[in-house]
Design an enzyme around this catalytic site. Structure first.
Site, PDB file in Angstrom:
ATOM      1  CE  LYS A   1       0.679  10.555   3.882  1.00 25.92           C
ATOM      2  NZ  LYS A   1       0.022   9.587   3.178  1.00 25.92           N
TER       3      LYS A   1
ATOM      4  CE  LYS B   1       4.679   4.022   4.826  1.00 28.00           C
ATOM      5  NZ  LYS B   1       3.374   4.069   4.979  1.00 28.00           N
TER       6      LYS B   1
ATOM      7  CE  LYS C   1      -0.602   2.432  -1.757  1.00 25.05           C
ATOM      8  NZ  LYS C   1      -0.945   3.430  -0.755  1.00 25.05           N
TER       9      LYS C   1
HETATM   10  N1  AQP Z   1       6.866   0.557   3.670  1.00 28.27           N
HETATM   11  C1  AQP Z   1       5.927  -0.228   4.148  1.00 28.27           C
HETATM   12  N2  AQP Z   1       6.242  -1.359   4.811  1.00 28.27           N
HETATM   13  C2  AQP Z   1       5.304  -2.171   5.297  1.00 28.27           C
HETATM   14  N3  AQP Z   1       3.982  -1.951   5.161  1.00 28.27           N
HETATM   15  C3  AQP Z   1       3.610  -0.845   4.518  1.00 28.27           C
HETATM   16  N4  AQP Z   1       2.403  -0.331   4.223  1.00 28.27           N
HETATM   17  C4  AQP Z   1       2.558   0.815   3.534  1.00 28.27           C
HETATM   18  N5  AQP Z   1       3.861   1.080   3.367  1.00 28.27           N
HETATM   19  C5  AQP Z   1       4.551   0.066   3.970  1.00 28.27           C
HETATM   20  C6  AQP Z   1       1.157  -0.980   4.589  1.00 28.27           C
HETATM   21  O1  AQP Z   1       0.407  -1.113   3.389  1.00 28.27           O
HETATM   22  C7  AQP Z   1      -0.954  -0.805   3.631  1.00 28.27           C
HETATM   23  C8  AQP Z   1      -1.271   0.351   2.707  1.00 28.27           C
HETATM   24  O2  AQP Z   1      -2.075   1.255   3.256  1.00 28.27           O
HETATM   25  P1  AQP Z   1      -2.375   2.669   2.632  1.00 28.27           P
HETATM   26  O3  AQP Z   1      -2.188   2.705   1.174  1.00 28.27           O
HETATM   27  O4  AQP Z   1      -3.759   2.994   3.065  1.00 28.27           O
HETATM   28  O5  AQP Z   1      -1.451   3.637   3.434  1.00 28.27           O
HETATM   29  P2  AQP Z   1       0.026   3.947   3.659  1.00 28.27           P
HETATM   30  O6  AQP Z   1       0.509   3.210   4.853  1.00 28.27           O
HETATM   31  O7  AQP Z   1       0.105   5.439   3.721  1.00 28.27           O
HETATM   32  O8  AQP Z   1       0.790   3.406   2.371  1.00 28.27           O
HETATM   33  P3  AQP Z   1       1.816   4.162   1.447  1.00 28.27           P
HETATM   34  O9  AQP Z   1       2.282   3.200   0.404  1.00 28.27           O
HETATM   35  O10 AQP Z   1       2.857   4.872   2.250  1.00 28.27           O
HETATM   36  O11 AQP Z   1       0.849   5.208   0.735  1.00 28.27           O
HETATM   37  P4  AQP Z   1       0.990   6.774   0.560  1.00 28.27           P
HETATM   38  O12 AQP Z   1       2.263   6.980  -0.177  1.00 28.27           O
HETATM   39  O13 AQP Z   1      -0.205   7.183  -0.235  1.00 28.27           O
HETATM   40  O14 AQP Z   1       0.986   7.391   1.923  1.00 28.27           O
HETATM   41  C9  AQP Z   1      -1.076  -0.498   5.128  1.00 28.27           C
HETATM   42  O15 AQP Z   1      -1.460  -1.670   5.826  1.00 28.27           O
HETATM   43  C10 AQP Z   1       0.318  -0.083   5.491  1.00 28.27           C
HETATM   44  O16 AQP Z   1       0.628  -0.289   6.847  1.00 28.27           O
END
Ligand code: AQP
Length: 332
Positions: free
Chosen positions: A114, A196, A199
């Protein structure tokens, strides 16, 4: 009480990755682990570790709470709440920071990634995020934490902190275990299958399927997913990352193994495979959206969140006073 706990950040509209890697798995686990209470929360305090627009954040929080319910979690064994409404999370997060070393936080790959991407400056909250995450889990003595593979490093740190605290101040925390999703643990961007799906990506990104995208848009995104010049449908993550990603999505939704999918599409081209996958995803997400549209309009959502806040607060208050007492904080 045996607790399984997990949180998702309201940093955008949840994606198909969040659904397949997290939400769908929570539902499966809840059906299998009938002796466990499921604590699921909207991690809004984690969301503000990167800049957020207040109006969008409020909407994303509400949407995410409704999406948890629309995913099919059984309300009877679910405590759903907002992290910001249980103030003990931040308080215990502070305690966790006091036993976390800088070097440990500097090693976290998610923070490093990040930091590399950030344009407007890295906040100290982003840096100390894993200490807050440890607090989220340890507050409730959660035994299991379902996580995608990208979160396993943070969970390892949580375990280290629990052990460290217990050694220094006496037995206080349950040391949690990760439940890592195997297939679906990492759904990739459909246009850039080595990255990956996230969101917080640009909402206009055609490689990212948002759970509230109109169904025709979802189908179009799948049909125009990047693949390769070969035509045979088989799993090879290294050389065919696009098709392998689509097969992963197919497999998690239908329950078919990669071998079964390969056999089903032997002699067919990518067009047939993508066309079928578009229908499969549309059916699954269409059903979720129907439930979402009912929940988001109902009073029930607030009622569930109120109940969740009360139940979580009760446990969190008890745990935090125990922690303060052991550390010598306060008057008692
Ligand atoms: N691409 C992915 N494939 C499988 N699992 C995923 N997760 C996120 N992206 C994928 C899982 O969803 C949960 C969300 O956790 P989070 O919102 O706390 O964090 P994250 O992993 O950082 O999710 P994002 O969507 O990538 O958010 P941003 O964009 O804000 O960083 C977790 O269980 C994660 O493993």
């Amino acid at each position: 009480m045996n607790i399984v706990l997990s949180g998702i950040k309201p940093t955008g509209i949840p994606t198909l990755g969040n659904y397949l890697g997290a939400l769908k798995n929570f539902v499966k686990l809840q059906n299998e682990m009938t002796d466990y209470e499921f604590f699921m929360f909207v991690a809004d305090m984690h969301a503000i570790t990167v800049p957020q627009d207040p109006k969008e954040l409020r909407q994303n929080i509400k949407n995410l709470a409704a999406i948890y319910l629309a995913s099919g979690l059984n309300k009877e064994r679910l405590t759903l709440f907002l992290q910001s409404e249980v103030h003990e999370h931040v308080a215990l997060g502070n305690v966790m920071q006091s036993i976390t070393y800088m070097g440990e936080l500097e090693r976290m790959t998610q923070y490093k990634d990040k930091m590399a991407k950030q344009e407007t400056g890295v906040t100290s909250a982003l840096f100390t995020y894993p200490a807050l995450m440890a607090a989220d889990i340890l507050l409730y003595d959660a035994k299991y934490v379902p996580v995608g593979e990208d979160q396993t490093q943070h969970l390892e740190l949580t375990r280290d902190l629990a052990v460290r605290f217990n050694n220094r101040f006496g037995e206080t925390f349950v040391v949690p275990e990760a439940l890592v999703t195997k297939v679906g643990a990492r759904i990739m961007d459909l246009q850039e299958p080595t990255k990956k799906m996230s969101k917080s990506d640009d909402p206009a990104n055609k490689g990212c399927i948002y759970l509230l995208d109109p169904i025709p848009v979802i189908k179009k995104k799948i049909k125009s997913a990047v693949t390769d010049s070969d035509t045979k449908v088989y799993y090879d993550k290294e050389n065919k990352p696009g098709i392998s990603n689509l097969m992963t999505i197919y497999s998690v939704i239908t329950g078919l193994s990669f071998k079964e999918i390969e056999a089903k599409y032997a002699g067919h081209g990518y067009g047939d495979f993508k066309g079928d996958l578009a229908e499969i995803v549309a059916r699954e997400i269409g059903a979720l959206q129907e439930r979402f549209n009912q929940i988001i309009k109902s009073k029930e959502l607030d009622e569930i969140l109120d109940q969740g806040r009360e139940k979580a607060s009760y446990l969190a208050r008890r745990k935090l006073s125990k922690v303060y007492h052991k550390m010598g904080i306060g008057r008692n």
